[in-house]
Design an enzyme around this catalytic site. Structure first.
Site, mmCIF file in Angstrom:
data_model
loop_
_atom_site.group_PDB
_atom_site.id
_atom_site.type_symbol
_atom_site.label_atom_id
_atom_site.label_comp_id
_atom_site.label_asym_id
_atom_site.label_seq_id
_atom_site.Cartn_x
_atom_site.Cartn_y
_atom_site.Cartn_z
ATOM 1 N N ASP A 64 -3.209 2.453 -1.248
ATOM 2 C CA ASP A 64 -2.188 1.499 -0.778
ATOM 3 C C ASP A 64 -2.860 0.228 -0.263
ATOM 4 O O ASP A 64 -2.364 -0.887 -0.484
ATOM 5 C CB ASP A 64 -1.342 2.088 0.359
ATOM 6 C CG ASP A 64 -0.778 3.450 0.016
ATOM 7 O OD1 ASP A 64 -0.620 3.731 -1.186
ATOM 8 O OD2 ASP A 64 -0.514 4.227 0.952
HETATM 9 C C1 26A Z 1 8.301 10.393 -2.458
HETATM 10 N N1 26A Z 1 7.016 10.579 -1.844
HETATM 11 C C2 26A Z 1 6.375 11.840 -2.100
HETATM 12 C C3 26A Z 1 6.427 9.570 -1.094
HETATM 13 C C4 26A Z 1 5.187 9.719 -0.432
HETATM 14 C C5 26A Z 1 4.673 8.601 0.240
HETATM 15 N N2 26A Z 1 5.291 7.417 0.272
HETATM 16 C C6 26A Z 1 6.468 7.341 -0.359
HETATM 17 N N3 26A Z 1 7.042 8.378 -1.023
HETATM 18 N N4 26A Z 1 4.310 10.735 -0.258
HETATM 19 C C7 26A Z 1 3.281 10.268 0.475
HETATM 20 N N5 26A Z 1 3.510 8.978 0.786
HETATM 21 C C8 26A Z 1 2.684 8.069 1.578
HETATM 22 O O1 26A Z 1 1.489 7.822 0.926
HETATM 23 C C9 26A Z 1 0.654 7.224 1.887
HETATM 24 C C10 26A Z 1 -0.777 7.313 1.463
HETATM 25 O O2 26A Z 1 -0.970 6.727 0.234
HETATM 26 C C11 26A Z 1 2.309 8.613 2.925
HETATM 27 O O3 26A Z 1 3.315 8.315 3.878
HETATM 28 C C12 26A Z 1 0.981 7.907 3.212
HETATM 29 O O4 26A Z 1 1.109 6.930 4.212
#
Ligand code: 26A
Length: 346
Positions: A301
């Site tokens: 990210d």
């Molecule tokens: C729909 N899902 C599975 C998700 C996520 C996500 N953000 C949005 N949708 N699953 C994990 N994360 C985020 O990824 C970040 C790390 O790359 C987590 O909240 C974490 O901050």
């Protein structure tokens, strides 16, 4: 207060609070998790959040594209980024809003009356992180919110869009609306593949928005998951970057760029030309000593955030990649998807 001139970069996805703690093999096994993955929580995972809190978990603002929005704003002038998603009417939602405000990111959240703010259980083992997300309110984002005049006017004023692929599980029409706006007005549309389960299980949704993308971001595992789900018959990252760059494109005035990060290995970038050939470039990461790594949650990210900042400020592709590598190296030295304070300059 929204800036009257709008914000050049608009990001959309799932606002989540990360509940992050160290775990071990037994903990991963208890919930059937891989050591490095991201999944949607099912019934059998619901105990993980309490379990992590019992392990002295930290509450850290997360949500992949929300991290990217904060990362981009970290490097851009004031009032450069607006973030959209859905939160609940609760303390976790307040924390997310406040964190964005402190980072200088303007938020236009939809606030759901019924569901709590979404959360992501993050299990750290060594340099790996396994994420288990209960979307809750984040799953309630609606296109009607985006189309409200005061929100849509921010969409119209933006010149760059960044959408986290995780939102493909939530509201495809909103992503398509941003893609259409970008393509119609020759603005820049960027999308991350987010996790292997997106190309695996949300293939149709993903393929419905890929034609809008000017920039596609993924890591090596997501690239291979895309190749497998499309039966490309290759696991070679360079081959996959080439094929991603060559996928059909709605706005033909901009070349498609496919960016594949690979942890500490070089980032592979495919740049398509009008003739259909693809130029491949490779960029070394900003290496830091293993001891300096805090955790790698949010590294991708942060990379996307630095890269977006470069693109928004009119930097070259090479410079934008370097800004991404720089911000990723800073973020993995912090706890969770965070950035150094006081601010460091690129
Ligand atoms: C729909 N899902 C599975 C998700 C996520 C996500 N953000 C949005 N949708 N699953 C994990 N994360 C985020 O990824 C970040 C790390 O790359 C987590 O909240 C974490 O901050």
């Amino acid at each position: 207060m929204a800036a009257p001139q709008g914000y050049p970069l608009l990001c959309l996805e799932n606002p989540l609070l990360d509940i992050q703690a160290r775990g071990d093999a037994a903990f991963l096994e208890k919930y059937g998790l891989k050591e490095n993955d991201a999944i949607l929580a099912e019934e059998q995972h619901m105990g993980i959040y309490e379990d992590l809190l019992a392990r002295d978990a930290k509450l850290i603002p997360g949500g992949a594209a929300q991290n990217t929005a904060r990362g981009a704003q970290y490097l851009l002038p004031e009032n450069s980024v607006v973030y959209i998603g859905c939160i609940g009417k609760d303390k976790f939602g307040d924390i997310l809003k406040k964190t964005c405000e402190e980072a200088g990111v303007h938020t236009e959240y939809r606030v759901d009356e019924a569901q709590p703010t979404g959360k992501c259980g993050v299990v750290i083992t060594g340099h790996n992180r396994s994420m288990c997300t209960h979307l809750a309110a984040a799953n309630e984002y609606k296109i009607e919110h985006l189309k409200q005049p005061h929100v849509w006017s921010l969409v119209e004023k933006a010149q760059f869009y960044y959408v986290g692929g995780y939102h493909l599980t939530v509201c495809v029409p909103a992503i398509q609306a941003l893609g259409e706006e970008a393509a119609a007005k020759n603005k820049v549309f960027m999308l991350s593949l987010s996790a292997p389960f997106i190309p695996q299980f949300f293939k149709e949704q993903l393929d419905s928005v890929l034609p809008y993308t000017d920039y596609i971001f993924c890591n090596e595992t997501e690239a291979r998951a895309y190749a497998a789900s499309h039966e490309w018959g290759t696991e070679d990252v360079v081959e996959i970057a080439k094929k991603l760059a060559r996928l059909p494109k709605k706005n033909t005035q901009r070349p498609r760029v496919a960016i594949v990060t690979q942890g500490t290995l070089p980032t592979v970038v495919g740049v398509a030309s009008a003739s259909g050939s693809v130029e491949i470039k490779e960029f070394a990461v900003h290496e830091i000593s293993k001891d300096a790594i805090n955790d790698t949650n949010g590294a991708g990210d942060a990379f996307a955030g630095g890269f977006c900042a470069g693109v928004v400020s009119g930097k070259s592709l090479d410079d934008s990649i370097d800004m991404g590598q720089w911000l990723a190296s800073k973020s993995i030295q912090e706890l969770g998807p965070s950035f150094p304070f006081p601010k460091q300059t690129y």
